[in-house]
Scaffold this motif. Structure first.
Motif, PDB file in Angstrom:
ATOM      1  N   GLY A  17       7.559  -4.487 -13.250  1.00 52.24           N
ATOM      2  CA  GLY A  17       6.621  -5.565 -12.958  1.00 52.24           C
ATOM      3  C   GLY A  17       6.099  -5.505 -11.538  1.00 52.24           C
ATOM      4  O   GLY A  17       4.912  -5.726 -11.285  1.00 52.24           O
ATOM      5  N   VAL A  18       7.003  -5.185 -10.582  1.00 49.81           N
ATOM      6  CA  VAL A  18       6.575  -5.069  -9.184  1.00 49.81           C
ATOM      7  C   VAL A  18       5.580  -3.929  -9.016  1.00 49.81           C
ATOM      8  O   VAL A  18       4.579  -4.051  -8.298  1.00 49.81           O
ATOM      9  CB  VAL A  18       7.800  -4.878  -8.271  1.00 49.81           C
ATOM     10  N   GLU A  19       5.828  -2.790  -9.667  1.00 46.15           N
ATOM     11  CA  GLU A  19       4.919  -1.656  -9.547  1.00 46.15           C
ATOM     12  C   GLU A  19       3.571  -1.952 -10.221  1.00 46.15           C
ATOM     13  O   GLU A  19       2.534  -1.485  -9.748  1.00 46.15           O
ATOM     14  CB  GLU A  19       5.562  -0.414 -10.156  1.00 46.15           C
ATOM     15  N   SER A  20       3.590  -2.710 -11.307  1.00 47.40           N
ATOM     16  CA  SER A  20       2.322  -3.105 -11.922  1.00 47.40           C
ATOM     17  C   SER A  20       1.532  -4.007 -10.975  1.00 47.40           C
ATOM     18  O   SER A  20       0.302  -3.876 -10.851  1.00 47.40           O
ATOM     19  CB  SER A  20       2.591  -3.828 -13.246  1.00 47.40           C
ATOM     20  N   LEU A  21       2.256  -4.908 -10.293  1.00 48.02           N
ATOM     21  CA  LEU A  21       1.589  -5.777  -9.328  1.00 48.02           C
ATOM     22  C   LEU A  21       1.032  -4.962  -8.161  1.00 48.02           C
ATOM     23  O   LEU A  21      -0.078  -5.225  -7.678  1.00 48.02           O
ATOM     24  CB  LEU A  21       2.575  -6.832  -8.811  1.00 48.02           C
ATOM     25  N   THR A  22       1.785  -3.958  -7.712  1.00 45.78           N
ATOM     26  CA  THR A  22       1.299  -3.096  -6.627  1.00 45.78           C
ATOM     27  C   THR A  22       0.044  -2.345  -7.044  1.00 45.78           C
ATOM     28  O   THR A  22      -0.908  -2.211  -6.265  1.00 45.78           O
ATOM     29  CB  THR A  22       2.394  -2.096  -6.216  1.00 45.78           C
ATOM     30  N   SER A  23       0.034  -1.855  -8.294  1.00 39.99           N
ATOM     31  CA  SER A  23      -1.161  -1.156  -8.790  1.00 39.99           C
ATOM     32  C   SER A  23      -2.361  -2.096  -8.844  1.00 39.99           C
ATOM     33  O   SER A  23      -3.490  -1.696  -8.530  1.00 39.99           O
ATOM     34  CB  SER A  23      -0.874  -0.584 -10.178  1.00 39.99           C
ATOM     35  N   TRP A  24      -2.126  -3.354  -9.224  1.00 42.89           N
ATOM     36  CA  TRP A  24      -3.229  -4.308  -9.286  1.00 42.89           C
ATOM     37  C   TRP A  24      -3.715  -4.675  -7.886  1.00 42.89           C
ATOM     38  O   TRP A  24      -4.916  -4.831  -7.657  1.00 42.89           O
ATOM     39  CB  TRP A  24      -2.775  -5.565 -10.026  1.00 42.89           C
ATOM     40  N   LEU A  25      -2.790  -4.801  -6.937  1.00 49.48           N
ATOM     41  CA  LEU A  25      -3.174  -5.137  -5.564  1.00 49.48           C
ATOM     42  C   LEU A  25      -3.968  -4.012  -4.898  1.00 49.48           C
ATOM     43  O   LEU A  25      -4.743  -4.264  -3.972  1.00 49.48           O
ATOM     44  CB  LEU A  25      -1.927  -5.441  -4.718  1.00 49.48           C
ATOM     45  N   GLY A  26      -3.772  -2.790  -5.356  1.00 45.71           N
ATOM     46  CA  GLY A  26      -4.467  -1.663  -4.746  1.00 45.71           C
ATOM     47  C   GLY A  26      -5.854  -1.402  -5.296  1.00 45.71           C
ATOM     48  O   GLY A  26      -6.480  -0.404  -4.913  1.00 45.71           O
ATOM     49  N   ALA A  79       0.453 -11.776   3.078  1.00 47.80           N
ATOM     50  CA  ALA A  79       0.687 -10.466   3.684  1.00 47.80           C
ATOM     51  C   ALA A  79       2.166 -10.092   3.625  1.00 47.80           C
ATOM     52  O   ALA A  79       2.525  -8.936   3.356  1.00 47.80           O
ATOM     53  CB  ALA A  79       0.192 -10.475   5.128  1.00 47.80           C
ATOM     54  N   LEU A  80       3.065 -11.079   3.869  1.00 47.14           N
ATOM     55  CA  LEU A  80       4.496 -10.815   3.786  1.00 47.14           C
ATOM     56  C   LEU A  80       4.904 -10.429   2.374  1.00 47.14           C
ATOM     57  O   LEU A  80       5.659  -9.454   2.167  1.00 47.14           O
ATOM     58  CB  LEU A  80       5.271 -12.053   4.249  1.00 47.14           C
ATOM     59  N   LEU A  81       4.410 -11.154   1.383  1.00 49.04           N
ATOM     60  CA  LEU A  81       4.756 -10.850  -0.004  1.00 49.04           C
ATOM     61  C   LEU A  81       4.209  -9.493  -0.433  1.00 49.04           C
ATOM     62  O   LEU A  81       4.907  -8.702  -1.087  1.00 49.04           O
ATOM     63  CB  LEU A  81       4.212 -11.947  -0.926  1.00 49.04           C
ATOM     64  N   MET A  82       2.968  -9.195  -0.052  1.00 51.85           N
ATOM     65  CA  MET A  82       2.377  -7.913  -0.427  1.00 51.85           C
ATOM     66  C   MET A  82       3.098  -6.750   0.241  1.00 51.85           C
ATOM     67  O   MET A  82       3.307  -5.703  -0.374  1.00 51.85           O
ATOM     68  CB  MET A  82       0.888  -7.900  -0.073  1.00 51.85           C
ATOM     69  N   THR A  83       3.506  -6.930   1.488  1.00 49.05           N
ATOM     70  CA  THR A  83       4.255  -5.876   2.179  1.00 49.05           C
ATOM     71  C   THR A  83       5.579  -5.609   1.481  1.00 49.05           C
ATOM     72  O   THR A  83       5.995  -4.451   1.302  1.00 49.05           O
ATOM     73  CB  THR A  83       4.497  -6.273   3.639  1.00 49.05           C
ATOM     74  N   THR A  84       6.261  -6.681   1.068  1.00 45.03           N
ATOM     75  CA  THR A  84       7.534  -6.513   0.356  1.00 45.03           C
ATOM     76  C   THR A  84       7.338  -5.793  -0.971  1.00 45.03           C
ATOM     77  O   THR A  84       8.110  -4.897  -1.334  1.00 45.03           O
ATOM     78  CB  THR A  84       8.174  -7.884   0.117  1.00 45.03           C
ATOM     79  N   VAL A  85       6.285  -6.166  -1.703  1.00 37.08           N
ATOM     80  CA  VAL A  85       6.003  -5.520  -2.991  1.00 37.08           C
ATOM     81  C   VAL A  85       5.716  -4.036  -2.800  1.00 37.08           C
ATOM     82  O   VAL A  85       6.220  -3.178  -3.544  1.00 37.08           O
ATOM     83  CB  VAL A  85       4.819  -6.231  -3.676  1.00 37.08           C
ATOM     84  N   VAL A  86       4.921  -3.707  -1.793  1.00 38.04           N
ATOM     85  CA  VAL A  86       4.593  -2.300  -1.538  1.00 38.04           C
ATOM     86  C   VAL A  86       5.833  -1.517  -1.130  1.00 38.04           C
ATOM     87  O   VAL A  86       6.035  -0.364  -1.550  1.00 38.04           O
ATOM     88  CB  VAL A  86       3.492  -2.210  -0.465  1.00 38.04           C
ATOM     89  N   LEU A  87       6.706  -2.111  -0.314  1.00 38.66           N
ATOM     90  CA  LEU A  87       7.927  -1.428   0.110  1.00 38.66           C
ATOM     91  C   LEU A  87       8.854  -1.168  -1.076  1.00 38.66           C
ATOM     92  O   LEU A  87       9.479  -0.100  -1.156  1.00 38.66           O
ATOM     93  CB  LEU A  87       8.650  -2.267   1.165  1.00 38.66           C
ATOM     94  N   ILE A  88       8.953  -2.124  -1.989  1.00 36.89           N
ATOM     95  CA  ILE A  88       9.785  -1.919  -3.183  1.00 36.89           C
ATOM     96  C   ILE A  88       9.261  -0.736  -3.999  1.00 36.89           C
ATOM     97  O   ILE A  88      10.025   0.109  -4.473  1.00 36.89           O
ATOM     98  CB  ILE A  88       9.818  -3.204  -4.028  1.00 36.89           C
TER      99      ILE A  88
END
Length: 214
Positions: A41-50, A96-105
Protein backbone atom coordinates in the motif's frame (compact mmCIF):
# COMPACT_ATOMS: atom_id res chain seq x y z
CA UNK A 1 -3.90 -23.36 -15.02
CA UNK A 2 -0.97 -24.81 -17.01
CA UNK A 3 2.46 -23.68 -16.08
CA UNK A 4 4.60 -21.60 -18.39
CA UNK A 5 7.19 -24.37 -18.54
CA UNK A 6 4.79 -26.87 -20.07
CA UNK A 7 3.71 -24.44 -22.78
CA UNK A 8 7.24 -23.73 -23.94
CA UNK A 9 8.61 -25.48 -26.97
CA UNK A 10 11.93 -27.39 -26.80
CA UNK A 11 13.59 -24.59 -28.74
CA UNK A 12 12.41 -21.96 -26.29
CA UNK A 13 13.39 -24.04 -23.24
CA UNK A 14 16.90 -24.51 -24.59
CA UNK A 15 17.34 -20.86 -25.54
CA UNK A 16 19.78 -19.22 -23.07
CA UNK A 17 18.14 -15.82 -23.54
CA UNK A 18 14.71 -17.20 -22.66
CA UNK A 19 16.15 -19.03 -19.67
CA UNK A 20 17.80 -15.85 -18.40
CA UNK A 21 14.57 -13.88 -18.85
CA UNK A 22 12.61 -16.56 -17.00
CA UNK A 23 15.15 -16.51 -14.15
CA UNK A 24 14.91 -12.72 -13.81
CA UNK A 25 11.10 -12.86 -13.90
CA UNK A 26 11.10 -15.60 -11.26
CA UNK A 27 13.36 -13.55 -8.97
CA UNK A 28 11.15 -10.50 -9.41
CA UNK A 29 8.00 -12.54 -8.73
CA UNK A 30 9.56 -14.06 -5.60
CA UNK A 31 10.49 -10.61 -4.30
CA UNK A 32 6.96 -9.33 -4.94
CA UNK A 33 5.41 -12.30 -3.15
CA UNK A 34 7.37 -11.46 0.02
CA UNK A 35 5.88 -7.93 0.23
CA UNK A 36 3.26 -7.53 2.96
CA UNK A 37 0.00 -5.58 2.34
CA UNK A 38 1.21 -2.54 4.31
CA UNK A 39 4.40 -2.25 2.24
CA UNK A 40 2.44 -2.75 -0.98
CA UNK A 41 0.00 0.00 0.00
CA UNK A 42 2.84 2.40 0.82
CA UNK A 43 4.54 1.70 -2.52
CA UNK A 44 1.25 2.23 -4.37
CA UNK A 45 0.91 5.57 -2.59
CA UNK A 46 4.49 6.46 -3.54
CA UNK A 47 3.76 5.63 -7.18
CA UNK A 48 0.67 7.84 -7.08
CA UNK A 49 2.57 10.71 -5.43
CA UNK A 50 5.20 10.57 -8.17
CA UNK A 51 2.74 11.29 -10.97
CA UNK A 52 2.57 14.69 -12.70
CA UNK A 53 -1.13 14.92 -11.84
CA UNK A 54 -0.29 15.08 -8.15
CA UNK A 55 2.15 17.94 -8.79
CA UNK A 56 -0.49 19.85 -10.73
CA UNK A 57 -2.99 19.12 -7.96
CA UNK A 58 -0.67 20.65 -5.38
CA UNK A 59 -0.25 23.79 -7.46
CA UNK A 60 -4.00 24.14 -7.99
CA UNK A 61 -4.82 23.45 -4.33
CA UNK A 62 -2.26 25.90 -2.95
CA UNK A 63 -3.31 28.56 -5.47
CA UNK A 64 -7.01 28.19 -4.59
CA UNK A 65 -6.18 28.30 -0.88
CA UNK A 66 -4.18 31.51 -1.26
CA UNK A 67 -6.79 33.17 -3.49
CA UNK A 68 -9.72 32.23 -1.25
CA UNK A 69 -8.00 33.36 1.94
CA UNK A 70 -6.81 36.57 0.33
CA UNK A 71 -10.40 37.36 -0.64
CA UNK A 72 -11.54 36.45 2.88
CA UNK A 73 -8.85 38.68 4.39
CA UNK A 74 -9.92 41.66 2.31
CA UNK A 75 -13.58 40.97 3.04
CA UNK A 76 -12.84 40.73 6.81
CA UNK A 77 -14.34 37.26 7.17
CA UNK A 78 -13.98 35.60 10.56
CA UNK A 79 -12.68 32.22 9.37
CA UNK A 80 -9.64 32.80 7.25
CA UNK A 81 -5.91 32.11 6.94
CA UNK A 82 -4.31 35.53 6.79
CA UNK A 83 -1.12 36.04 4.74
CA UNK A 84 1.55 34.69 5.00
CA UNK A 85 -0.85 31.72 5.38
CA UNK A 86 0.36 30.01 8.58
CA UNK A 87 -2.28 27.27 8.34
CA UNK A 88 -1.18 26.51 4.81
CA UNK A 89 2.45 26.34 5.93
CA UNK A 90 1.52 23.89 8.69
CA UNK A 91 -0.45 21.68 6.31
CA UNK A 92 2.36 21.74 3.75
CA UNK A 93 4.94 20.87 6.43
CA UNK A 94 2.86 17.94 7.68
CA UNK A 95 2.30 16.66 4.14
CA UNK A 96 6.01 16.99 3.37
CA UNK A 97 6.86 14.94 6.49
CA UNK A 98 4.39 12.21 5.56
CA UNK A 99 5.53 12.09 1.93
CA UNK A 100 9.18 11.90 2.97
CA UNK A 101 8.41 8.97 5.27
CA UNK A 102 6.47 7.17 2.52
CA UNK A 103 9.31 7.65 0.03
CA UNK A 104 11.90 6.43 2.56
CA UNK A 105 9.88 3.28 3.25
CA UNK A 106 9.75 2.56 -0.48
CA UNK A 107 13.44 3.30 -0.98
CA UNK A 108 14.41 0.97 1.88
CA UNK A 109 12.87 -2.04 0.15
CA UNK A 110 14.28 -1.00 -3.22
CA UNK A 111 17.70 -0.67 -1.60
CA UNK A 112 17.43 -4.21 -0.19
CA UNK A 113 16.46 -5.54 -3.62
CA UNK A 114 19.38 -3.70 -5.22
CA UNK A 115 21.73 -5.17 -2.61
CA UNK A 116 20.47 -8.67 -3.35
CA UNK A 117 20.98 -8.12 -7.07
CA UNK A 118 24.52 -6.88 -6.44
CA UNK A 119 25.28 -9.95 -4.33
CA UNK A 120 23.85 -12.18 -7.06
CA UNK A 121 25.95 -10.39 -9.69
CA UNK A 122 29.05 -10.83 -7.53
CA UNK A 123 28.39 -14.54 -7.05
CA UNK A 124 27.78 -15.02 -10.77
CA UNK A 125 30.96 -13.12 -11.62
CA UNK A 126 33.00 -15.24 -9.22
CA UNK A 127 31.45 -18.41 -10.63
CA UNK A 128 32.17 -17.28 -14.19
CA UNK A 129 35.77 -16.49 -13.27
CA UNK A 130 36.19 -19.93 -11.68
CA UNK A 131 34.70 -21.65 -14.72
CA UNK A 132 36.95 -19.70 -17.07
CA UNK A 133 40.00 -20.64 -15.02
CA UNK A 134 38.93 -24.29 -15.07
CA UNK A 135 38.44 -24.24 -18.85
CA UNK A 136 41.90 -22.74 -19.37
CA UNK A 137 43.36 -25.37 -17.04
CA UNK A 138 41.70 -28.16 -19.01
CA UNK A 139 42.90 -26.71 -22.32
CA UNK A 140 46.45 -26.45 -21.03
CA UNK A 141 46.27 -30.00 -19.76
CA UNK A 142 44.95 -31.16 -23.13
CA UNK A 143 47.72 -29.29 -24.92
CA UNK A 144 50.36 -30.93 -22.74
CA UNK A 145 48.89 -34.40 -23.36
CA UNK A 146 48.75 -34.04 -27.14
CA UNK A 147 51.97 -35.39 -28.67
CA UNK A 148 51.48 -33.46 -31.91
CA UNK A 149 51.50 -30.07 -30.12
CA UNK A 150 54.77 -28.57 -29.03
CA UNK A 151 54.91 -28.25 -25.27
CA UNK A 152 55.77 -24.74 -24.15
CA UNK A 153 55.36 -22.64 -21.07
CA UNK A 154 52.73 -19.90 -21.38
CA UNK A 155 53.06 -17.47 -18.44
CA UNK A 156 49.81 -15.72 -19.31
CA UNK A 157 47.86 -18.99 -19.31
CA UNK A 158 49.49 -20.02 -16.04
CA UNK A 159 48.39 -16.72 -14.50
CA UNK A 160 44.82 -17.08 -15.81
CA UNK A 161 44.50 -20.58 -14.36
CA UNK A 162 44.72 -19.18 -10.85
CA UNK A 163 41.37 -17.96 -9.57
CA UNK A 164 41.23 -14.46 -8.18
CA UNK A 165 40.76 -14.08 -4.43
CA UNK A 166 38.15 -11.35 -3.80
CA UNK A 167 39.72 -10.51 -0.44
CA UNK A 168 43.10 -9.90 -2.05
CA UNK A 169 41.53 -7.71 -4.74
CA UNK A 170 39.63 -5.72 -2.11
CA UNK A 171 42.77 -5.29 0.00
CA UNK A 172 44.78 -4.16 -3.03
CA UNK A 173 42.04 -1.73 -4.00
CA UNK A 174 41.89 -0.24 -0.52
CA UNK A 175 45.68 0.08 -0.44
CA UNK A 176 45.70 1.82 -3.81
CA UNK A 177 42.93 4.19 -2.69
CA UNK A 178 44.80 5.04 0.51
CA UNK A 179 47.97 5.74 -1.45
CA UNK A 180 46.04 7.96 -3.87
CA UNK A 181 44.45 9.89 -1.02
CA UNK A 182 47.81 10.33 0.70
CA UNK A 183 49.34 11.57 -2.54
CA UNK A 184 46.49 14.00 -3.07
CA UNK A 185 46.79 15.24 0.52
CA UNK A 186 50.54 15.74 0.12
CA UNK A 187 50.02 17.60 -3.16
CA UNK A 188 47.43 19.84 -1.47
CA UNK A 189 49.87 20.62 1.34
CA UNK A 190 52.57 21.58 -1.17
CA UNK A 191 50.07 23.75 -3.05
CA UNK A 192 49.03 25.51 0.15
CA UNK A 193 52.67 26.16 1.05
CA UNK A 194 53.34 27.60 -2.40
CA UNK A 195 50.28 29.84 -2.11
CA UNK A 196 51.39 31.07 1.32
CA UNK A 197 54.89 31.76 0.03
CA UNK A 198 53.46 33.68 -2.92
CA UNK A 199 51.26 35.77 -0.62
CA UNK A 200 54.19 36.56 1.67
CA UNK A 201 56.34 37.54 -1.32
CA UNK A 202 53.59 39.79 -2.66
CA UNK A 203 53.22 41.44 0.75
CA UNK A 204 56.96 42.06 0.98
CA UNK A 205 56.98 43.62 -2.49
CA UNK A 206 54.14 45.95 -1.51
CA UNK A 207 55.91 46.96 1.70
CA UNK A 208 59.10 47.64 -0.23
CA UNK A 209 57.20 49.78 -2.74
CA UNK A 210 55.53 51.74 0.05
CA UNK A 211 58.88 52.36 1.74
CA UNK A 212 60.32 53.63 -1.52
CA UNK A 213 57.41 56.01 -2.01
CA UNK A 214 57.74 57.35 1.53
Amino acid sequence: MPSSISTQSPTQSSDPISQNIDAVVALHALAEQQVDPHQRGVESLTSWLGRPQFFYGILVGVSLWMIANTIAYRSHWAERDDPPFFWLQGIVGLCALLMTTVVLITQNRQGKLAERREQLDLQMSLLTEQRTAKIIDLLEELRRDMPSVHNRVDPEAEALIKTVDPQEVLAALETRLEETMETAAAAQIVTDEIDEAAIETEQRIRLAQQEKKS
